[in-house]
Design a protein around this motif. Structure first.
Motif, short mmCIF file in Angstrom:
data_model
loop_
_atom_site.label_atom_id
_atom_site.label_comp_id
_atom_site.label_asym_id
_atom_site.label_seq_id
_atom_site.Cartn_x
_atom_site.Cartn_y
_atom_site.Cartn_z
N TYR A 1 0.83 -1.05 0.00
CA TYR A 1 -0.05 -0.06 0.07
C TYR A 1 0.89 1.20 0.06
N GLY A 2 1.85 1.26 0.78
CA GLY A 2 2.72 2.28 0.92
C GLY A 2 3.40 2.71 -0.38
N GLN A 3 3.79 1.45 -1.08
CA GLN A 3 4.61 1.86 -2.29
C GLN A 3 3.69 2.15 -3.54
N GLY A 4 2.34 1.69 -3.36
CA GLY A 4 1.33 1.93 -4.39
C GLY A 4 1.05 3.51 -3.88
N GLY A 5 1.16 4.11 -2.81
CA GLY A 5 0.75 5.38 -2.53
C GLY A 5 1.74 6.46 -3.00
N MET A 6 3.09 5.83 -3.05
CA MET A 6 4.12 6.79 -3.59
C MET A 6 4.12 6.79 -4.99
N ARG A 7 3.59 5.73 -5.50
CA ARG A 7 3.41 5.82 -7.03
C ARG A 7 2.05 6.63 -7.54
N ALA A 8 0.91 6.55 -6.67
CA ALA A 8 -0.16 7.36 -6.95
C ALA A 8 -0.06 8.80 -6.64
N HIS A 9 1.05 9.06 -5.91
CA HIS A 9 1.39 10.64 -5.74
C HIS A 9 1.48 11.32 -7.17
N GLY A 10 2.17 10.39 -8.22
CA GLY A 10 2.58 10.95 -9.22
C GLY A 10 1.14 11.08 -10.33
N PHE A 11 0.37 10.51 -9.65
CA PHE A 11 -0.95 10.30 -10.86
C PHE A 11 -1.91 11.54 -10.47
N GLY A 12 -1.66 12.36 -9.23
CA GLY A 12 -2.52 13.30 -8.78
C GLY A 12 -3.44 13.01 -7.61
N ALA A 13 -4.27 13.97 -7.48
CA ALA A 13 -5.11 13.97 -6.26
C ALA A 13 -6.29 13.20 -6.19
N GLU A 14 -7.05 12.93 -7.55
CA GLU A 14 -8.09 12.07 -7.77
C GLU A 14 -7.56 10.55 -7.37
N ALA A 15 -6.24 9.90 -7.91
CA ALA A 15 -5.86 8.63 -7.75
C ALA A 15 -5.68 8.66 -6.03
N LEU A 16 -5.14 9.56 -5.29
CA LEU A 16 -4.76 9.31 -3.91
C LEU A 16 -5.96 9.41 -3.14
#
Ligand code: PHE
Ligand code: CO
Length: 296
Positions: free
Chosen positions: A156-171
């Motif tokens: 989940y943490g790794q996915g979160g770091m990645r999602a950070h690059g995809f923007g607010a909606e992904a987060l």
């Protein structure tokens, strides 16, 4: 003198004026806990332990015992860390409170679980609007001893770091997943319907409400459904999602989320209490006592 959390109140950020905490990792100031602090721990510990027999997921209570969490005093992070490192390689780090998303994700990705060092006051036994030591230690830490759950949290943490690059909606989608699993998840195991979400495990009222009240929906786990569902931060949840096993959670999330984020961004958010045609409800809530507004 009691030690106090180092808050810098009301700083102007991109989210408006909010309380901000220092993000630095701090050593647990164990010797400055007062007798009242230890007593708050003891009271909460005793109360929840009694309530959670037959309500918490199978190994939760034994794991607390095995790690050396007891009612007599606030546990020392160092002691818990010995057990954690040996079992799953995780470690606890002391923090002042909620962290900025990216900092939080980075800790999880590196198997560090941030724990608020301070504990609530005696007049806050039943409710507190932000996580404190009792919530973090009592609720979250025992599951870090479960290898499957520990792996889920790291992913989940790794996915979160990645999602950070995809923007607010992904987060936002990822936050909903955390909310409905790590914080408010239920599991249907061989013994019956049980609690594994830390937000429930640390709450007297919600421990009973989530299993026994007719008001909330209890719906089978569905990744994309959850990622579109808003939630409550100020009242009991209107809906709980039920997993069958931690394997199910792992399997469902070991896919590439990037196409999911963009697909779901096109679809409407589901209000916290709604039941859909496609849902597999274990229980359709009566909705009794629900506030209409305030879903986030
Ligand atoms: N698999 C997700 C991704 O591709 C990451 C993730 C894992 C998210 C586990 C949540 C839980 O980004
Ligand atoms: Co929490």
């Amino acid at each position: 003198m009691n030690a106090q959390p180092q808050r810098v109140e009301h700083q102007l950020t991109d989210k408006g004026y909010v309380p901000i905490y220092t993000t630095s990792v701090i050593e647990q100031p164990w010797s400055s806990y007062s007798a009242t602090d230890h007593d708050v721990w003891a009271q909460l510990f005793r109360r929840q332990r009694e309530l959670l027999i037959g309500r918490a997921d199978g190994e939760f209570l034994c794991t607390q015992d095995a790690m050396g969490m007891g009612e007599d005093r606030i546990p020392k992070f160092d002691d818990l860390n010995r057990a954690l490192r040996a079992r799953t390689g995780w470690e606890l780090i002391g923090v002042e409170g909620l962290l900025p998303e990216l900092v939080f994700f980075e800790h999880l990705a590196n198997k560090r679980f941030p724990v608020t060092w301070w504990i609530r006051k005696p007049e806050q036994l039943d409710y507190l609007s932000e996580p404190d030591l009792f919530h973090d230690l009592f609720g979250h830490v025992p599951l870090l001893m479960n290898p499957l759950f520990a792996d889920y949290l790291q992913a989940y943490g790794q996915g979160g770091m990645r999602a950070h690059g995809f923007g607010a909606e992904a987060l936002a989608q990822l936050t909903r997943l955390y909310w409905y699993t790590v914080e408010f998840g239920l599991i249907q195991n061989a013994e019956g319907l049980r609690i594994y979400g830390a937000g429930i495990l640390s709450s007297k009222g919600e421990s009973v409400h989530c299993l026994e009240s007719l008001a909330p929906n209890r719906i089978g786990f569905d990744l994309e459904r959850i990622m579109r569902t808003s939630f409550r931060i100020d009242t009991f949840q209107k809906t709980y999602f039920v997993i069958e096993s931690f394997e199910q959670l792992m399997r469902a999330t070991q896919v590439d989320f990037e196409p999911i984020y963009s697909r779901l961004a096109e679809r409407p958010i589901i209000p916290a209490g709604n039941v859909l045609e496609s849902d597999l409800p274990f229980h359709r809530g009566t909705g009794e006592g629900w506030l209409l507004d305030g879903d986030v």
